[in-house]
Write a protein that holds these residues in place. Structure first.
Motif, short mmCIF file in Angstrom:
data_model
loop_
_atom_site.label_atom_id
_atom_site.label_comp_id
_atom_site.label_asym_id
_atom_site.label_seq_id
_atom_site.Cartn_x
_atom_site.Cartn_y
_atom_site.Cartn_z
N ASP A 151 36.30 53.12 50.98
CA ASP A 151 35.81 54.29 49.63
C ASP A 151 36.04 53.55 48.14
N ASP A 152 37.44 53.23 47.66
CA ASP A 152 37.93 53.05 46.86
C ASP A 152 38.12 51.43 46.60
N GLU A 194 34.76 49.61 48.40
CA GLU A 194 33.91 50.20 47.79
C GLU A 194 33.29 50.77 46.96
N ALA A 195 34.11 51.31 46.02
CA ALA A 195 33.43 52.10 44.62
C ALA A 195 34.10 50.63 43.75
N LEU A 196 35.19 49.78 43.73
CA LEU A 196 34.77 48.91 42.64
C LEU A 196 34.40 47.72 42.82
N ALA A 239 31.25 48.46 43.69
CA ALA A 239 29.27 48.83 43.11
C ALA A 239 29.69 48.50 41.19
N ASP A 240 30.81 49.94 40.87
CA ASP A 240 31.29 49.14 39.93
C ASP A 240 30.74 47.41 39.17
N HIS A 272 26.91 46.13 39.99
CA HIS A 272 26.18 47.01 39.33
C HIS A 272 25.70 46.64 38.18
N ARG A 287 42.19 45.01 39.99
CA ARG A 287 41.64 46.02 40.37
C ARG A 287 42.00 45.85 41.61
N TYR A 288 41.28 44.91 42.91
CA TYR A 288 41.43 44.73 43.53
C TYR A 288 42.96 45.26 44.27
N VAL A 298 43.65 48.66 43.91
CA VAL A 298 43.11 49.92 45.14
C VAL A 298 44.08 49.30 46.34
N TRP A 324 32.41 44.71 52.70
CA TRP A 324 32.88 44.25 51.60
C TRP A 324 33.96 43.36 51.27
#
Length: 184
Positions: A65-66, A68-70, A72-73, A76, A89-90, A93, A123
């Motif tokens: 989930d974390d 995938e949120a990274l 998606a951001d 986007h 960031r990876y 997480v 991912w």
């Protein structure tokens, strides 16, 4: 359907399972062993997790989930992400979930039954596309794969290192693996 939490038992089960799965592997760890280790009855454990696969998914899902949120951001935005910032960031997480990362690296084969391997591979492909670009050649993709894999390995193999020292060293090495991709 998620079951209600009661007195931290669910979290204790997860912590013990993670420890035993990491040490023995998923296939060599039974729900009975987990229950006995905690001093619980098997039905008490089944109240929280109906199967070993459900327990494994509960451990890995927060990491997925974390990430995938990274993703998606970053996906986007209509911009090419700064590779070092994305890798940072990876790293953050992954570091937050380093116990699960260790478990995954030691027993990835056992996870195929849960369907999680496909999600993790997906991912990783998305991270490679963000780092190397959507039309990257094999060389650029290989650099991104090595950067990501090396970063993950650093978390496991150098996990006792101070986090800031580890973060800097791992990001430097990952960016070196990216070569010219690191400066786009």
């Amino acid at each position: 359907m998620a079951r209600p939490r009661t007195s931290g038992t669910r979290e204790r089960i997860q912590a013990t399972a993670l420890e035993l799965f990491t040490k023995q592997g998923v296939q060599n760890t039974s729900l009975r062993q987990i229950a006995e280790h905690l001093g619980l009855t098997k039905p008490a454990l089944y109240y929280h997790f109906s199967s070993r696969e459900e327990l494994v998914v509960s451990l890995v899902q927060p990491l997925i989930d974390d990430v995938e949120a990274l993703l998606a951001d970053d996906e986007h935005h209509d911009r090419t992400p700064d590779p070092r910032a994305l890798l940072g960031r990876y790293f953050d997480v992954s570091y937050r979930h380093r116990a699960v990362m260790t478990f995954l690296l030691r027993d990835l084969g056992a996870l195929s039954e849960t369907g999680l391997v496909e999600r993790i591979v997906n991912w990783r492909r998305r991270l490679v596309a963000l780092l190397a670009g959507p039309e990257a050649d094999v060389s650029a993709q290989a650099r991104a794969i090595v950067a990501l894999g090396g970063l993950g390995d650093c978390l496991v193999l150098l996990g006792d290192t101070d986090v800031e020292t580890l973060r800097t060293a791992a990001l430097d090495a990952a960016c070196a693996a990216l070569g010219p991709l690191a400066t786009r």
